[in-house]
Write an enzyme that holds these catalytic residues in place. Sequence first.
Site: not given
Lengths: 309, 309, 309
Positions: B101, B129, B51-52, B80
Amino acid sequence: MRHLIEPEDLTLEEISDLVDIGLDMYENPRVYNKACDGKILASLFFEPSTRTKFSFDSAMMRLGGNVIGFADANTSSAQKGESLADTIRVMGYYSDIIVMRHPKEGAPKLASQYSSVPIINGGDGGHQHPTQTLTDLITIKKYKGHIDGHSVAFCGDLKYGRTVHSLIKTLARFGNKKFYLISPEELKLPSSLKRQLIEKYDVELIEVNYMEDVIDVVDIFYMTRIQKERFFNEEDYLKLKNSYKLTKDKLKNAKEDMIVMHPLPRVNEIAYDVDTDKRAVYFEQTELGVYVRMALITKLLEVGPYVRG
Amino acid sequence: MRHLIEPEDLTLEEISDLVDIGLDMYENPRVYNKACDGKILASLFFEPSTRTKFSFDSAMMRLGGNVIGFADANTSSAQKGESLADTIRVMGYYSDIIVMRHPKEGAPKLASQYSSVPIINGGDGGHQHPTQTLTDLITIKKYKGHIDGHSVAFCGDLKYGRTVHSLIKTLARFGNKKFYLISPEELKLPSSLKRQLIEKYDVELIEVNYMEDVIDVVDIFYMTRIQKERFFNEEDYLKLKNSYKLTKDKLKNAKEDMIVMHPLPRVNEIAYDVDTDKRAVYFEQTELGVYVRMALITKLLEVGPYVRG
Amino acid sequence: MRHLIEPEDLTLEEISDLVDIGLDMYENPRVYNKACDGKILASLFFEPSTRTKFSFDSAMMRLGGNVIGFADANTSSAQKGESLADTIRVMGYYSDIIVMRHPKEGAPKLASQYSSVPIINGGDGGHQHPTQTLTDLITIKKYKGHIDGHSVAFCGDLKYGRTVHSLIKTLARFGNKKFYLISPEELKLPSSLKRQLIEKYDVELIEVNYMEDVIDVVDIFYMTRIQKERFFNEEDYLKLKNSYKLTKDKLKNAKEDMIVMHPLPRVNEIAYDVDTDKRAVYFEQTELGVYVRMALITKLLEVGPYVRG
């Protein structure tokens, strides 16, 4: 139609042109930002490589083009048993140019035989990675003024590193004559390549054990990552790992205008305190890689300066 | 260069401006649809959040920009062994602005210290957020006319929900004074946050057990999801789950101009029959989130109205 | 607002229009390359399908539009327990049109009931795949001049292949009267479909065992893949697999202007030596699929020729 499967697909003149146009794109990005308007790059990563993928995606977008593709093979039709030849033929209808990374050596070559659009090899197994070579060359040109006439040290895993193999050969083609090779016994440059370099390009290859032995004389110091699992045993790894780690301290005796390069990602083979040294250009190298890829895309698509010029 | 790591990075005036510009973008999208022409957003989701991610991708595209990135970390170079600092430095060459995120609290803050382009925190663990808070505020402005002077109820998981923590603090900064807190015993607002709210902003916090106790007096009813695994035992969950479910029936006594908000996704904490009630604005909230993110992107890139104005 | 869930959602006239506009787009792509400027396609593949996804992504980009979405469901909010109805409502705020592939039959139909933007069914389980049918029809129109009046053979898995079911029905709607069905006993066309075709469209269905029996009389030869696991036992598979493989040799007696079609990907049911035969149009079929999808997108978005015309 042209493809780029290995650096030898390009003449020295073509490579020089790509480097120069790439540098012009770096200086004047706005001139080129619609060169690929309406074009689509298919970015097919049968093996993941965030960095190379993003570099191409960014290059195409900075030219005003679009990108489709996948970041790993799990979502591709290859799973349904389709041949690579069929996949490539179909992708040619969805796109105008294809970059592919593939775990199998030779896959991009095969693809180019069936493709209706230009193919760029984004790395095939341990074999070739020509756009990394272009990235290295544009960096040398920008920071050293020219591609030829340098003494260059390569340090780390010289056995498996396709980056080193491609670059050393291309530098030899450009007339560079002196290379220092610094690596553990197990990870030396393959003898077949050494023989080829000496016989075909008449270069001098000097193998040394420690970077301190040569750091004061070279113009370019090219570092690579050594993967722990490449060592024959844990004891060797622990004993040797610091020998192949570049630190600010070891840089003390290097020339003022020497440059330190690295294809990235690094793990710990370059200490973080080197990052602020003005000789460290590995991040700039990454940036320049976008611009030389932009130059390559416009060349293969025959748009932009190649058409206007 | 500015970043957005937590809502406190923005002054109240800046937040108000973002909300107003976001509403203008919502009303007049065509004015802005080339504001980010030629710009690239890197959308780095080290933890998945469809969604974000889509909200940002859509925001950038509606501004005429492009998007590169990944939807989960499996395909990234982090595998890596590359440090976050290196990843971010490199991504800055591939893009003009980064949204990330990350499961680790503080990762976006760290990233902002190494980045050559603006960083937007798209959620870091249970921590912050900030663009959800902007989304909530633009919705309140649109449907209630102003951001201050409301009595607000928060219902559900008030302990772990970073959405609630960020919003309640920001509403307190804007001068809202009365908050009703509705949650099971185990999921109450943390006492440290309660203390901070009371001491710094002089607000009134009223904890109640049932939504029916306050639904008739509040202006804004903010619902959140309660995850089953947050309860100490199955018995408690079964006993309580219907207490924290909003139904059309419970809405009967609510004010005519009250609004029901939810950050989505919902599972079953809002009954589907509430969707058609005109007080339910949670889908519109999602929509407005795209526009306030558009405003944020143009602010951080200093393009569009911020340059022209 | 219109959706495309199954071919019957379109009248014969609308289908003909889509085919004609698709062919015009194929001939004159530049006329249409900004038709969807500023529009966003959400490409939601709850089940992977590289080919269909890329075909739509490419179609949208060739119209100047943008694409968001996912290639498999693992990264979607569905994992958090969100209903399909909620996901679709939210995606409608992030995009202007949605294409979805879903493993559950009927999911796109359900989605269309909640969506604020047009939904295109990109395949739902074994049920429908209407844009494959459009792809087949545009190919027939281009290579045979018209959609009606052909005798058509279908070969392979006629039981589970939704591609065949949709196409044969649509060809019957267009007035084609004679179909040859070539398949192993276990994979015959379902009797309910046979009954429907005969009763509603008065067609003649001729079941034969070998492609050699009819290859000299048909205008269109439609091949499909037979999955090994569809056979009841290994012995049958080994015995029969070559009967359903088209080779250059078997093509010898076919009409000069017959065409061989296949929805791709193929595994080995068409020998590679057929590819160079001029009657083989399955790769062109893939290409034309992009253009008929472009036509469909502009129709559903009411942009381009549909608005200007």
